[in-house]
Scaffold this active site. Structure first.
Site, PDB file in Angstrom:
ATOM      1  N   LYS A 122       7.531  -8.135   7.191  1.00 36.82           N
ATOM      2  CA  LYS A 122       7.340  -6.896   8.096  1.00 36.82           C
ATOM      3  C   LYS A 122       5.839  -6.906   8.593  1.00 36.82           C
ATOM      4  O   LYS A 122       4.982  -6.881   7.922  1.00 36.82           O
ATOM      5  CB  LYS A 122       7.923  -5.891   7.219  1.00 36.82           C
ATOM      6  CG  LYS A 122       9.266  -5.633   6.910  1.00 36.82           C
ATOM      7  CD  LYS A 122       9.508  -4.476   6.340  1.00 36.82           C
ATOM      8  CE  LYS A 122      10.675  -4.225   5.439  1.00 36.82           C
ATOM      9  NZ  LYS A 122      11.233  -3.199   4.969  1.00 36.82           N
ATOM     10  N   LYS A 137       3.768   0.143   6.644  1.00 41.90           N
ATOM     11  CA  LYS A 137       4.233  -0.832   5.651  1.00 41.90           C
ATOM     12  C   LYS A 137       3.393  -1.376   4.763  1.00 41.90           C
ATOM     13  O   LYS A 137       3.647  -1.716   3.166  1.00 41.90           O
ATOM     14  CB  LYS A 137       5.053  -1.788   6.218  1.00 41.90           C
ATOM     15  CG  LYS A 137       5.922  -1.757   7.543  1.00 41.90           C
ATOM     16  CD  LYS A 137       7.229  -1.297   6.910  1.00 41.90           C
ATOM     17  CE  LYS A 137       8.606  -0.969   8.060  1.00 41.90           C
ATOM     18  NZ  LYS A 137       8.373   0.146   8.963  1.00 41.90           N
ATOM     19  N   ARG A 181      11.618  10.883   6.565  1.00 42.91           N
ATOM     20  CA  ARG A 181      13.171  10.261   5.834  1.00 42.91           C
ATOM     21  C   ARG A 181      12.912   9.060   5.043  1.00 42.91           C
ATOM     22  O   ARG A 181      11.979   8.049   5.671  1.00 42.91           O
ATOM     23  CB  ARG A 181      13.739   9.915   7.061  1.00 42.91           C
ATOM     24  CG  ARG A 181      15.203   9.877   6.787  1.00 42.91           C
ATOM     25  CD  ARG A 181      16.232   9.299   7.747  1.00 42.91           C
ATOM     26  NE  ARG A 181      15.936   8.051   7.870  1.00 42.91           N
ATOM     27  CZ  ARG A 181      16.003   7.494   9.435  1.00 42.91           C
ATOM     28  NH1 ARG A 181      16.034   8.303  10.398  1.00 42.91           N
ATOM     29  NH2 ARG A 181      15.310   6.241   9.495  1.00 42.91           N
ATOM     30  N   ARG A 224      23.278   5.320   7.763  1.00 39.94           N
ATOM     31  CA  ARG A 224      23.658   4.803   8.798  1.00 39.94           C
ATOM     32  C   ARG A 224      24.194   3.518   8.173  1.00 39.94           C
ATOM     33  O   ARG A 224      23.985   2.851   7.452  1.00 39.94           O
ATOM     34  CB  ARG A 224      22.413   4.373   9.556  1.00 39.94           C
ATOM     35  CG  ARG A 224      21.682   5.504  10.116  1.00 39.94           C
ATOM     36  CD  ARG A 224      20.380   5.114  10.617  1.00 39.94           C
ATOM     37  NE  ARG A 224      19.497   4.885   9.516  1.00 39.94           N
ATOM     38  CZ  ARG A 224      18.334   4.296   9.424  1.00 39.94           C
ATOM     39  NH1 ARG A 224      17.868   3.977  10.715  1.00 39.94           N
ATOM     40  NH2 ARG A 224      17.673   3.757   8.483  1.00 39.94           N
ATOM     41  N   ASN A 245       9.473   6.858   5.943  1.00 42.00           N
ATOM     42  CA  ASN A 245       9.099   7.064   7.297  1.00 42.00           C
ATOM     43  C   ASN A 245       8.463   8.543   7.490  1.00 42.00           C
ATOM     44  O   ASN A 245       8.847   9.527   7.109  1.00 42.00           O
ATOM     45  CB  ASN A 245      10.398   7.206   8.501  1.00 42.00           C
ATOM     46  CG  ASN A 245      11.111   5.848   8.600  1.00 42.00           C
ATOM     47  OD1 ASN A 245      10.404   5.025   9.254  1.00 42.00           O
ATOM     48  ND2 ASN A 245      12.202   5.849   7.706  1.00 42.00           N
ATOM     49  N   SER A 262      14.601  10.214  13.295  1.00 38.59           N
ATOM     50  CA  SER A 262      15.691  10.792  14.026  1.00 38.59           C
ATOM     51  C   SER A 262      16.715  10.813  13.294  1.00 38.59           C
ATOM     52  O   SER A 262      17.049  10.494  12.053  1.00 38.59           O
ATOM     53  CB  SER A 262      15.868   9.847  15.408  1.00 38.59           C
ATOM     54  OG  SER A 262      15.920   8.467  14.778  1.00 38.59           O
ATOM     55  N   GLU A 295       7.514   0.380  13.494  1.00 33.65           N
ATOM     56  CA  GLU A 295       8.313   1.238  13.551  1.00 33.65           C
ATOM     57  C   GLU A 295       9.430   1.392  14.684  1.00 33.65           C
ATOM     58  O   GLU A 295       9.204   0.704  15.492  1.00 33.65           O
ATOM     59  CB  GLU A 295       7.694   2.781  13.292  1.00 33.65           C
ATOM     60  CG  GLU A 295       6.805   3.178  12.337  1.00 33.65           C
ATOM     61  CD  GLU A 295       7.563   2.906  10.885  1.00 33.65           C
ATOM     62  OE1 GLU A 295       8.778   3.396  10.600  1.00 33.65           O
ATOM     63  OE2 GLU A 295       7.050   2.366   9.906  1.00 33.65           O
ATOM     64  N   GLY A 296      10.572   1.674  14.149  1.00 32.73           N
ATOM     65  CA  GLY A 296      11.717   1.808  15.301  1.00 32.73           C
ATOM     66  C   GLY A 296      12.585   0.481  15.241  1.00 32.73           C
ATOM     67  O   GLY A 296      13.528   0.691  16.209  1.00 32.73           O
ATOM     68  N   GLU A 307      12.016   1.852   3.133  1.00 35.38           N
ATOM     69  CA  GLU A 307      10.842   2.262   3.697  1.00 35.38           C
ATOM     70  C   GLU A 307      10.741   3.798   3.573  1.00 35.38           C
ATOM     71  O   GLU A 307      11.801   4.644   3.537  1.00 35.38           O
ATOM     72  CB  GLU A 307      10.691   1.865   5.197  1.00 35.38           C
ATOM     73  CG  GLU A 307      11.797   2.093   5.768  1.00 35.38           C
ATOM     74  CD  GLU A 307      11.187   2.413   7.539  1.00 35.38           C
ATOM     75  OE1 GLU A 307       9.978   2.165   7.864  1.00 35.38           O
ATOM     76  OE2 GLU A 307      12.229   2.642   8.428  1.00 35.38           O
TER      77      GLU A 307
HETATM   78  P1  ADP Z   1      11.798   0.029  10.683  1.00 36.63           P
HETATM   79  O1  ADP Z   1      10.287   0.903  10.405  1.00 36.63           O
HETATM   80  O2  ADP Z   1      11.661  -0.660  12.082  1.00 36.63           O
HETATM   81  O3  ADP Z   1      12.837   0.918  10.618  1.00 36.63           O
HETATM   82  P2  ADP Z   1      12.575  -1.172   8.282  1.00 36.63           P
HETATM   83  O4  ADP Z   1      11.681  -1.555   7.181  1.00 36.63           O
HETATM   84  O5  ADP Z   1      13.412   0.037   8.051  1.00 36.63           O
HETATM   85  O6  ADP Z   1      11.574  -1.045   9.368  1.00 36.63           O
HETATM   86  O7  ADP Z   1      13.382  -2.217   8.556  1.00 36.63           O
HETATM   87  C1  ADP Z   1      14.477  -2.067   9.543  1.00 36.63           C
HETATM   88  C2  ADP Z   1      15.891  -2.678   8.962  1.00 36.63           C
HETATM   89  O8  ADP Z   1      15.834  -3.877   8.393  1.00 36.63           O
HETATM   90  C3  ADP Z   1      16.436  -1.900   7.892  1.00 36.63           C
HETATM   91  O9  ADP Z   1      16.858  -0.603   8.499  1.00 36.63           O
HETATM   92  C4  ADP Z   1      17.216  -2.633   7.014  1.00 36.63           C
HETATM   93  O10 ADP Z   1      18.554  -2.737   7.870  1.00 36.63           O
HETATM   94  C5  ADP Z   1      16.738  -3.814   7.383  1.00 36.63           C
HETATM   95  N1  ADP Z   1      15.706  -4.255   5.987  1.00 36.63           N
HETATM   96  C6  ADP Z   1      14.374  -3.950   5.821  1.00 36.63           C
HETATM   97  N2  ADP Z   1      13.854  -4.397   4.723  1.00 36.63           N
HETATM   98  C7  ADP Z   1      14.892  -4.744   4.137  1.00 36.63           C
HETATM   99  C8  ADP Z   1      15.029  -5.520   2.770  1.00 36.63           C
HETATM  100  N3  ADP Z   1      14.028  -5.272   2.063  1.00 36.63           N
HETATM  101  N4  ADP Z   1      16.258  -5.723   2.313  1.00 36.63           N
HETATM  102  C9  ADP Z   1      17.217  -5.861   3.240  1.00 36.63           C
HETATM  103  N5  ADP Z   1      17.155  -5.305   4.528  1.00 36.63           N
HETATM  104  C10 ADP Z   1      15.913  -4.839   4.895  1.00 36.63           C
HETATM  105 MG    MG Z   2      10.622   3.061   9.854  1.00 38.75          MG
HETATM  106 MG    MG Z   3      13.945   1.919   9.001  1.00 38.84          MG
END
Ligand code: ADP
Ligand code: MG
Ligand code: MG
Length: 501
Positions: A393, A335, A134, A477, A161, A166, A397-398, A159
């Protein structure tokens, strides 16, 4: 950019409540469900108390507006991204060059990388690769807005995945819910403007979603390719999973369409019950040969509570079961790899077509290392000087692992130079804040919200032959704008669907 529609401003209004009640009944009737949170449940007996209880999964009452061109762009590049991550997962030199040094600063990545090195010699036991991805995006507005929507919005990738993604089932159910509600006059008249809503077809506005089929199709076709009609599919799950119905849809579709047995086991159960045949390398569990091992677990350190859990993962990896995904794919989805891909010249290694490269790169936002390289040191200074522009970051994940804005300097300064390298820095994407009505456990709440689009992708190949490579539906979402992250189980996020404008 065309105008966005507006939704009711008073969540307590009678017609909003009536629409929410109608939506909740539809949701429960169609399996848009989760197990309730049982805060004190820790023992299996306590978890057992949750048996027989379900609540509707939180959802947005109205589909959130999303620009059609950005949506199409995300769909168009999904097959290229599937191919890109397949190439990365099969590029040992690349994974080693960029992940090896993380093993000194991040225990979890170190463990995964060690598992990858140890099981790599056995990879040839199974030339079939199955992946379910995803790719997640936010719209970037470049300005802080509330009610007014900026003229230009760009699609920025959050990102990619590669393990245990899910909501491919429940996301589809919410698309269906919005399509049902759309035809209810008392609901429809609550949506004001723009004029284009009246002239475009329902399918153009609320794109039919097929993500509920994508994963069962990929799993089923992989199972067929494995070549033993007696074999089963193993779903490796977390104990006490609340999002179980999202998974059950997959299981039931496989039983209905492929007449295949699906076993649900935790890593601990795999450890206790599974073995690999020393001559055929078949994975066997309770008398079943396993054709495909599909993970809805194993993406977080908390999924590995004991050494036995790691042994279970290693057992699957050494077997000839098709893994969805294998550990190389999991590493490709870190990441760190996302940051490396954004560096000048790196995408050229994997994507030859300059047009395709450009389409992918258009979605990248600024990503920086936090290591001892000159770029890393520059990013470190920038993060201290302008923390509000960034998110930091770790390789996790998660959800719930990132550090945002003003929280960055104290965290960064508390880390040794060596340990900073475990993180990457990313430009904060600034999505437009829209208004919607969110429904949690039957209660409505209106507020400024932010939406994140996910495009699912399926990949199936055997050696160099690609059998399946396509986008497999979408997920929106939506979270309250004041929350940095939108965990659906945590209560900040809801499942939504896009209204293409
Ligand atoms: P995970 O793998 O834990 O889902 P993400 O990189 O998706 O990690 O980060 C989790 C959440 O943080 C994202 O769903 C988003 O809401 C927020 N987020 C992540 N990166 C950014 C960014 N560059 N700018 C704004 N919000 C972000
Ligand atoms: Mg992720
Ligand atoms: Mg995410």
């Amino acid at each position: 950019m065309t105008d966005f529609p507006t939704y009711p401003t008073d969540p307590q209004a009678v017609e909003v409540q009536a629409a929410a009640d109608q939506a909740v009944d539809w949701a429960l009737t169609h399996g848009l469900c989760m197990k309730p949170a049982l805060p004190k449940a820790t023992t299996s007996a306590e978890l057992q108390q949750g048996t027989g209880l379900a609540t509707h999964a939180p959802f947005a009452l109205f589909p959130s507006p999303f620009p059609s061109d950005c949506f199409q762009h995300a769909l168009t590049i999904q097959p290229y991204l599937n191919q890109l991550f397949h190439a990365i997962a099969n590029d040992h030199a690349f994974l080693e060059e960029h992940l090896q040094h993380l093993t000194h600063v991040d225990d979890f990545t170190a463990r995964l990388f060690r598992l990858y090195l140890e099981t790599r010699p056995y990879a040839k036991r199974q030339p079939i690769t199955l992946a379910f991805h995803r790719s997640d995006y936010l719209l970037h507005s470049g300005s802080e807005t509330t009610e007014t929507v900026p003229q230009r919005l760009a699609l920025h990738q959050v990102e990619f995945n590669t393990i245990s993604v899910s909501f491919s089932s429940l996301g589809n159910v919410v698309s269906n819910l919005h399509r049902y509600l759309w035809d209810q006059p008392t609901y429809r008249h609550q949506i004001q403007g723009p004029a284009s809503l009246a002239t475009r077809t329902k399918d153009a506005l609320l794109p039919p979603n097929d993500c509920i089929q994508g994963l069962p199709e990929a799993l089923g076709r992989a199972w067929e390719l494995y070549g033993n009609p007696q074999a089963a599919i193993l779903m490796i799950v977390q104990p006490g999973e609340r999002n179980i119905f999202d998974q059950r849809f997959i299981e039931y579709a496989l039983q209905r369409d492929y007449h295949v047995t699906v076993l649900r086991k935790t890593l601990a159960e795999v450890h206790d019950q599974a073995a690999v045949d020393p001559t055929t390398y078949a994975l066997r569990i309770q008398g079943h040969e396993i054709a495909v091992a599909y993970y809805r677990s194993a993406y977080s350190p908390t999924d590995f509570r004991t050494e036995q859990d790691w042994q279970a993962r290693a057992l699957v990896e050494q077997s000839k079961a098709i893994k969805c995904p294998n550990v190389a794919y999991q590493l490709a989805g870190t990441k760190k790899i996302q940051e490396v891909l954004s560096r000048a010249g790196v995408l050229e290694r994997f994507v030859q077509d300059p047009q395709v490269r450009m389409q992918i790169q258009q979605c990248f936002t600024g990503l920086y290392p936090l290591d001892q390289s000159p770029e890393g040191r520059q990013a470190y200074q920038l993060a201290l000087a302008h923390p509000e522009r960034f998110v930091m970051k770790p390789q996790r994940e998660g959800g719930g692992n990132n550090v945002y804005g003003r929280d960055i300097p104290p965290v960064l300064q508390s880390l040794s130079e060596k340990d900073q390298a475990a993180y990457i820095l990313m430009d904060l994407i600034q999505p437009p804040e829209l208004h919607n009505v969110l429904v949690h456990q039957g209660k409505v709440q209106r507020g400024p919200v932010i939406s994140e689009l996910g495009i699912f992708g399926t990949w199936l190949s055997q050696g160099n032959r690609v059998i399946l490579n396509k986008p497999a539906g979408h997920l929106l979402r939506t979270k309250v704008a004041s929350s940095n992250e939108g965990g659906i189980a945590a209560g900040f996020g809801v499942i939504d669907s896009p209204l293409l404008i």
